[in-house]
Every structure is written in C-alpha cells, then in structure tokens.
Design an enzyme around this catalytic site. Sequence first.
Site, PDB file in Angstrom:
ATOM      1  N   CYS A  64       0.624  -1.217  -0.050  1.00  0.00           N
ATOM      2  CA  CYS A  64       0.101  -0.062  -0.073  1.00  0.00           C
ATOM      3  C   CYS A  64       0.842   1.285  -0.059  1.00  0.00           C
ATOM      4  O   CYS A  64       0.349   2.277  -0.693  1.00  0.00           O
ATOM      5  CB  CYS A  64      -1.138   0.110   1.119  1.00  0.00           C
ATOM      6  N   HIS A 123      -2.124   1.236   6.914  1.00  0.00           N
ATOM      7  CA  HIS A 123      -2.765   1.207   5.577  1.00  0.00           C
ATOM      8  C   HIS A 123      -2.706   2.636   4.982  1.00  0.00           C
ATOM      9  O   HIS A 123      -3.301   3.446   5.889  1.00  0.00           O
ATOM     10  CB  HIS A 123      -4.139   0.328   5.274  1.00  0.00           C
ATOM     11  N   HIS A 142      -6.046   1.975  -3.672  1.00  0.00           N
ATOM     12  CA  HIS A 142      -5.133   1.535  -2.616  1.00  0.00           C
ATOM     13  C   HIS A 142      -4.966   0.098  -3.092  1.00  0.00           C
ATOM     14  O   HIS A 142      -5.450  -0.703  -3.689  1.00  0.00           O
ATOM     15  CB  HIS A 142      -5.827   1.614  -1.225  1.00  0.00           C
TER      16      HIS A 142
END
Length: 249
Positions: free
Chosen positions: A154, A203, A214
């Site tokens: 990510c 994240h 993402h």
Amino acid sequence: MEPAICTLASIPLRREPDLLSEMTSQLLFGEPYLILEDRSPFQRIRSAHDGYEGWITARQGEPITAEIFQSLMEDPPPILLDLAAAAQLGEQKLHLLRGSYLPDEINGRQLRCDGTSIAPQHHELSIENLEQLAGDYLHAPYLWGGRSPFGIDCSGFTQMIFKFFNLPLPRDSRQQGKVGKPILRFEDARPGDLAFFFEKTSHVGLITQEGILHASGFVRHDQLDEIGIRDRDTDECTHELTCIRRVIC
C-alpha cells in the site's frame, strides 16, 4: 558511506542479512543508495530516495562515485513509464520495471531503453495526471515490501505515484502519515490527498474523484466515506479511516 546504484531490474531489501529474512522494500533500476555496513555477502544500505534501510546481497549492486551520486540526487534521471521495457546497459541485457530511473550511463556504460519515460522534475502535478498514473497500477498484486507493478504494497503504491512528480514520500504508511498537513474534516478532503487507516493494520491509499485507490490484495478502486473504505462490490467497510493528509500544496 560508499555510494552505489541498483543495476538490476530490482533488488530486495531484507530486514536481516539472511536470504530467508522478510523483504521490507525494493530498489528499482537506477536508484542510488549508500552502503552503511559490509557483512559479506550482505550489505546494509540506505536508499537515497526515501532513507529506508535494509540488507541486500552485495553483488546485486554496483559502486559509483560521490560525484555521480550527487548528480543523481540533484537532477533525477527520467523515469520509465511503461509497465516493463527491454534495455541494455553496455553489453548487459535487461528488462526494466515501471518506476525505474533511466540515467544516460552508469560507470561509462551507455544505457539504451526501448520504453517511454518522463522527466519527474518537469512533470505537471495535476489531479488528472496523478489519477492516470495511479490507475495504471490497477490489479497489480499486493506484495509486502513491493514497489513494482508486478508486486506492490500500500505505501509502495502511494510512494511510487508521487515519485513520478519528483515528490519523495517516506517508505512506510506510518511515516507517510506525518507528511504534509492534516485535513480535519472529511468533507474538506480532495483528490490527491492520502487517507490513512491505523486501527487494525497500517494502511494508506490515494483519494480520487470517485473514491480511493489502494493496494489491498491487489491495487483496487473502492468507495470512501467518513467511516472508511467500502468494498465497491460488497459495500463492506474493510478499513476504518484514521486521518487524511494533504501532500500536494
């Protein structure tokens, strides 16, 4: 500290000087680094792009002079835009990955590359260009420590997007969460901002005009609201929103 450069398509950075140790990041072709410690056959290095440290196999890199290192830092070479492209460094044939730097030469060997490239310092940082580049990574598989279209995590995804505009981001999402300025209200967020999710796991994703891009399983385009990320297919909330940061002034 001895300067060096990645002359392979990619070099894995590992947490420990052991081939069985986890990969925490990657160097891509043309990225310079500093050798901090030599423990043959491994070296502990620091990436010049983001300051990230890890262990590599020593024979995978190549020393360069301090002058070459400084010139690469002050005037970054063009970046490969294509997913992959054939190249030749002197007599060495390579297949380079998207996001690689393409210097004219390395230690006297000319670099020839068939791919399309862009100059990051002259690339207009617009929402349209940002989303187009980010969208080109769609469906790239998730890979812990990865920074290429063939495997990316990510924070590697968000970092690579901004690399194309000569805007270096730190390597990890928690580090990226300290860059730029905070956006305190969800309704004030805009495309190009970074959204962070720290409740269960660390994240990060790129806010777009239609939601969020993402890397979760693979690079995907999902919905985003004040609660968090909602799976575009199931409407399930997969990540709870912690904060939003604006890295584009």
